[in-house]
Design a protein around this motif. Structure first.
Motif, short mmCIF file in Angstrom:
data_model
loop_
_atom_site.label_atom_id
_atom_site.label_comp_id
_atom_site.label_asym_id
_atom_site.label_seq_id
_atom_site.Cartn_x
_atom_site.Cartn_y
_atom_site.Cartn_z
N THR A 88 54.24 5.36 -40.80
CA THR A 88 53.72 5.30 -39.43
C THR A 88 52.25 5.68 -39.41
O THR A 88 51.43 5.04 -38.74
N ARG A 89 51.89 6.71 -40.17
CA ARG A 89 50.50 7.17 -40.22
C ARG A 89 49.57 6.11 -40.81
O ARG A 89 48.39 6.06 -40.47
N GLU A 90 50.09 5.25 -41.64
CA GLU A 90 49.27 4.16 -42.18
C GLU A 90 48.88 3.16 -41.10
O GLU A 90 47.83 2.52 -41.17
N ARG A 91 49.72 3.05 -40.07
CA ARG A 91 49.49 2.06 -39.01
C ARG A 91 48.77 2.63 -37.80
O ARG A 91 48.05 1.92 -37.11
N VAL A 92 48.99 3.92 -37.51
CA VAL A 92 48.36 4.55 -36.34
C VAL A 92 48.07 6.02 -36.67
O VAL A 92 48.93 6.73 -37.19
N GLY A 93 46.84 6.45 -36.37
CA GLY A 93 46.41 7.79 -36.73
C GLY A 93 46.83 8.83 -35.72
O GLY A 93 47.62 8.58 -34.80
N VAL A 94 46.27 10.04 -35.86
CA VAL A 94 46.59 11.15 -34.97
C VAL A 94 45.32 11.86 -34.49
O VAL A 94 45.38 13.00 -34.02
N GLU A 95 44.18 11.18 -34.59
CA GLU A 95 42.92 11.79 -34.19
C GLU A 95 42.55 11.43 -32.76
O GLU A 95 42.73 10.29 -32.34
N PHE A 101 41.63 5.68 -22.26
CA PHE A 101 42.90 5.24 -22.84
C PHE A 101 42.94 3.75 -23.15
O PHE A 101 43.68 3.32 -24.02
N ASN A 102 42.16 2.94 -22.42
CA ASN A 102 42.22 1.48 -22.62
C ASN A 102 41.01 0.95 -23.38
O ASN A 102 40.73 -0.25 -23.34
N SER A 103 40.30 1.83 -24.06
CA SER A 103 39.09 1.41 -24.78
C SER A 103 39.45 0.53 -25.98
O SER A 103 40.54 0.64 -26.56
N ILE A 104 38.51 -0.33 -26.34
CA ILE A 104 38.68 -1.18 -27.52
C ILE A 104 37.89 -0.53 -28.65
O ILE A 104 36.73 -0.85 -28.93
N SER A 105 38.53 0.44 -29.28
CA SER A 105 37.90 1.18 -30.37
C SER A 105 38.96 1.53 -31.39
O SER A 105 40.12 1.77 -31.04
N PHE A 106 38.56 1.57 -32.65
CA PHE A 106 39.50 1.80 -33.75
C PHE A 106 38.92 2.77 -34.78
O PHE A 106 37.71 2.97 -34.85
N ASP A 107 39.82 3.31 -35.57
CA ASP A 107 39.43 4.06 -36.77
C ASP A 107 39.14 3.01 -37.84
O ASP A 107 40.03 2.53 -38.54
N GLU A 108 37.87 2.65 -37.94
CA GLU A 108 37.49 1.54 -38.83
C GLU A 108 37.62 1.90 -40.30
O GLU A 108 37.81 1.02 -41.15
N ASN A 110 40.10 3.56 -41.66
CA ASN A 110 41.50 3.38 -42.06
C ASN A 110 42.14 2.14 -41.44
O ASN A 110 43.34 1.91 -41.64
N ASN A 111 41.35 1.36 -40.69
CA ASN A 111 41.82 0.12 -40.07
C ASN A 111 43.10 0.34 -39.26
O ASN A 111 44.14 -0.27 -39.50
N ARG A 112 42.99 1.22 -38.27
CA ARG A 112 44.13 1.53 -37.42
C ARG A 112 43.63 2.12 -36.10
O ARG A 112 42.49 2.59 -36.03
N PRO A 113 44.44 2.11 -35.06
CA PRO A 113 44.07 2.82 -33.84
C PRO A 113 43.98 4.32 -34.11
O PRO A 113 44.63 4.84 -35.01
N PHE A 114 43.20 5.01 -33.29
CA PHE A 114 42.99 6.44 -33.52
C PHE A 114 44.28 7.25 -33.36
O PHE A 114 44.55 8.16 -34.14
N ASN A 115 45.07 6.94 -32.33
CA ASN A 115 46.29 7.71 -32.07
C ASN A 115 47.24 6.91 -31.18
O ASN A 115 46.82 5.93 -30.57
N PRO A 116 48.50 7.32 -31.11
CA PRO A 116 49.49 6.53 -30.34
C PRO A 116 49.49 6.82 -28.85
O PRO A 116 50.30 6.24 -28.12
N MET A 117 48.60 7.68 -28.36
CA MET A 117 48.56 8.00 -26.95
C MET A 117 47.54 7.17 -26.18
O MET A 117 47.43 7.29 -24.96
N ILE A 118 46.77 6.33 -26.87
CA ILE A 118 45.90 5.36 -26.21
C ILE A 118 46.58 3.99 -26.32
O ILE A 118 47.50 3.80 -27.12
N ASN A 119 46.13 3.03 -25.52
CA ASN A 119 46.84 1.75 -25.46
C ASN A 119 46.92 1.06 -26.82
O ASN A 119 47.96 0.50 -27.18
N ALA A 120 45.82 1.07 -27.56
CA ALA A 120 45.83 0.40 -28.87
C ALA A 120 46.91 0.98 -29.77
O ALA A 120 47.69 0.25 -30.39
N GLY A 121 46.97 2.31 -29.83
CA GLY A 121 47.97 2.96 -30.67
C GLY A 121 49.39 2.78 -30.16
O GLY A 121 50.33 2.66 -30.94
#
Length: 330
Positions: A88-95, A101-108, A110-121
């Motif tokens: 799971t951590r490989e796909r979505v981070g915890v930072e 919450f609806n921003s289009i931004s990523f952990d570039e 590790n190529n994943r969304p920053f965390n699962p509490m924003i829309n991307a994650g």
């Protein structure tokens, strides 16, 4: 166990908090979601659920509202169970992202969304839930949400879901971008339907309090005794609530309130203090971050009055001496 006298004292103090905060906060409201929720600006409910099953409820604690972003907690939890922490951590981070919450931004990196509490994650978390199709995934998630709440009759509000699907362009764009980057797999529209279906489940503050109590009780509903989440993943979920649960005001919440929590734009806040109790607050007026104004103010004072901040001196805790955890529980 909480004694009758102790329960009465807590009830009286919560009623006093509710009464005072009902009369303040409107000056800080910047929006309602949806806008027609302004007609319910007077709604204000709070409920808490101790790990021994004792419940306190005040005000509009039985008024129904959509989970919205609070559902991200449960989607992430099931994704963890289906895939394990590392996958799971490989796909979505915890930072914390520090962005809305609806921003289009990523952990570039590790190529994943920053965390699962924003829309991307959350969209990635929905993608991680196991099932042969979207219908099965939704059914599994709905079953889990019902276990958390202790209510087998919880349902998806189809009108709320239809409204969300109409105003869904940003999630669509975000999803196609993530799929192009290898973060999402499969049918984009089916995955969004899974995500938004759980967002559209309606609950009450009383049920939200039971959900928080279930997290506080190691994943076991303190009222039904039914397990809603595997114990080994409760820590991961509550940790990410602590750092990322209150949109881009998570740091301020952690400093001022210090209780793991998750908010939603319908005006709900769910919180959980592991080993002690959980709670749910509902009031639809939102601040600039999308958090309930009355909910924030009440939880801040609740934390101060009962000494609930997770980093506070244990000697300052008053609720902890009442809500003593029973280590013999599952």
């Amino acid at each position: 166990m909480v004694s009758h006298d102790e329960a009465r004292v807590v009830q009286e103090q919560l009623e006093d908090l509710h009464r005072r905060h009902l009369a303040i906060g409107d000056d800080d409201v910047v929006s309602f979601y949806p806008p027609e929720a302004v007609s319910e600006r007077h709604r204000f409910g709070i409920a808490t659920s101790n790990v021994d099953g004792t419940t306190w409820a005040i005000g509009d604690a039985d008024h129904r509202f959509p989970l919205h972003s609070i559902s991200k907690v449960f989607t992430y939890g099931l994704g963890l169970e289906d895939n394990g922490r590392e996958a799971t951590r490989e796909r979505v981070g915890v930072e914390p992202s520090g962005d809305p919450f609806n921003s289009i931004s990523f952990d570039e990196v590790n190529n994943r969304p920053f965390n699962p509490m924003i829309n991307a994650g959350a969209l990635v978390a929905a993608n991680l839930v196991a099932g042969k199709d979207g219908e099965e995934k939704v059914a599994r998630l709905l079953d889990r949400v019902r276990r958390y709440a202790g209510n087998p009759d919880l349902e998806i509000d189809q009108d709320v879901l239809a409204e969300q699907m109409v105003s869904n362009d940003r999630n669509l764009g975000l999803s196609y971008l993530m799929r192009s980057l290898g973060m999402l797999h499969g049918d984009i529209e089916e995955n969004i339907l899974v995500y938004l279906s759980v967002c559209s489940v309606t609950v009450t503050a009383r049920e939200l309090g039971a959900m928080g109590g279930t997290l506080a009780n190691g994943g076991v509903n303190p009222h039904t005794g039914e397990r809603a989440m595997a114990r080994e993943h409760v820590r991961d979920v509550i940790s990410v609530m602590s750092t990322c649960g209150m949109y881009d005001a998570a740091g301020q919440w952690a400093s001022d309130v210090g209780i793991p929590a998750k908010s939603g734009v319908s005006g709900g806040i769910m919180f959980a203090l592991p080993g002690y109790f959980g709670g749910g607050v509902f009031s639809p007026g939102l601040d600039v971050h999308g958090n309930s104004v009355r909910g924030i103010n009440l939880c801040r004072e609740l934390s101060e009055q009962f000494g609930l901040h997770v980093y506070a001196d244990p000697a300052e805790s008053r609720f902890g001496r009442i809500a003593t955890p029973d280590r013999r529980r599952r």
